[in-house]
Design a protein around this motif. Sequence first.
Motif, PDB file in Angstrom:
ATOM      1  N   MET A  82       0.832  -1.207   0.000  1.00  0.00           N
ATOM      2  CA  MET A  82       0.000   0.000   0.000  1.00  0.00           C
ATOM      3  C   MET A  82       0.862   1.251   0.000  1.00  0.00           C
ATOM      4  O   MET A  82       0.545   2.239  -0.674  1.00  0.00           O
ATOM      5  N   ARG A  83       1.957   1.234   0.738  1.00  0.00           N
ATOM      6  CA  ARG A  83       2.862   2.370   0.778  1.00  0.00           C
ATOM      7  C   ARG A  83       3.548   2.574  -0.573  1.00  0.00           C
ATOM      8  O   ARG A  83       3.761   3.709  -1.012  1.00  0.00           O
ATOM      9  N   ILE A  84       3.894   1.487  -1.231  1.00  0.00           N
ATOM     10  CA  ILE A  84       4.515   1.576  -2.553  1.00  0.00           C
ATOM     11  C   ILE A  84       3.533   2.184  -3.556  1.00  0.00           C
ATOM     12  O   ILE A  84       3.907   3.031  -4.383  1.00  0.00           O
ATOM     13  N   LEU A  85       2.271   1.772  -3.470  1.00  0.00           N
ATOM     14  CA  LEU A  85       1.268   2.336  -4.378  1.00  0.00           C
ATOM     15  C   LEU A  85       1.116   3.836  -4.160  1.00  0.00           C
ATOM     16  O   LEU A  85       1.047   4.603  -5.123  1.00  0.00           O
ATOM     17  N   TRP A  86       1.060   4.255  -2.906  1.00  0.00           N
ATOM     18  CA  TRP A  86       0.791   5.664  -2.604  1.00  0.00           C
ATOM     19  C   TRP A  86       2.009   6.563  -2.839  1.00  0.00           C
ATOM     20  O   TRP A  86       1.866   7.683  -3.331  1.00  0.00           O
ATOM     21  N   SER A  87       3.198   6.071  -2.502  1.00  0.00           N
ATOM     22  CA  SER A  87       4.387   6.924  -2.531  1.00  0.00           C
ATOM     23  C   SER A  87       5.241   6.754  -3.782  1.00  0.00           C
ATOM     24  O   SER A  87       6.050   7.638  -4.091  1.00  0.00           O
ATOM     25  N   VAL A  88       5.096   5.638  -4.509  1.00  0.00           N
ATOM     26  CA  VAL A  88       5.955   5.380  -5.665  1.00  0.00           C
ATOM     27  C   VAL A  88       5.156   5.338  -6.964  1.00  0.00           C
ATOM     28  O   VAL A  88       5.474   6.042  -7.931  1.00  0.00           O
TER      29      VAL A  88
END
Length: 324
Positions: A230-236
Amino acid sequence: MSQSTVQRPVRAVKDTPPPPKHTRRRRKTKERPQQFRGLVSPHTLTTRRGKIVYWTVLTFVITGFTLAFVFPLYWMVTGAMKSPDELVAVPPTFFPKELNFSVYAEAWELLDLGTFLKNTLIYAAGAWFFTLTFDVAAAYALSKLRPVFGKVVLALVLSTLMIPPMVILLPAYLSVVELPIFGWNLLNTPWAIWLPAAANGFFIFLLKRFFDSIPRELLEAAQIDGASPMRILWSVVLPVSRPILGVVSILAVVNVWKDFVWPLLVLPDSEKMSISVGISSLSAQMPQNVLIAALVIASIPAILVFLVFQRSIMAGLTAGSLKG
């Protein structure tokens, strides 16, 4: 002397052997003139006659296509300013006798366009939000997370593009009347517009193609740093996907804004109607020039969106076509 003169050329031939066959072939290919295959050769375009024909055809094609797309808009705008007698005159007049802009204010008041525009804005904003939420999540899962039956799910999603919209109109309407599992009636609610708008296989396909072009090393670097999916989707993923997100946003808003058949079925209440359905329901009670003025007002937002974001549309549609 005669023998030496005869032998020296023979020695010269023996000392300098002929070049290999592959070098001779290379020389021949380099010296071979380039061949242009096309309807008109570049040499013809450099001549005076070729330039005249080229610019004449180019001007004719551009002018013809421009008139084909712009003339209906001009006819609609000028038709609103004509009187009812001018609209039915034979032969038709291409320019109104008087520039009567008050007809637009009259259409705004008589058809209550403010209410219809507010309803349509709410429907378009909600459809945009749910489209990005669900379609981005589905495309990210199919592209980067790669579940077990991901290819099967993608095939089923793409198969929906082969079905005509009128075929699924009745099943979709029955689903809105009684939502499966929950049994809710979504008629005359924004959910009847928002949920079907989010289920768009074409948007999922566009987003997945763009996500496929994102280097996997970028995501692996984020995983090494301890980022969750989820963090990869939002930040990358999302920051580098702005072009395609802009395209999907524009198409989602325009689709809801110009839709007519589906809002006509699921929003029968006059206070909940969208702009297209509201104008159609009151068209029989209004003069023809007032009706055309209302159509002009309803078309302005979609036209402005296209004119402002047309470069973003083309850039986003071609952004994920090549990897590299």
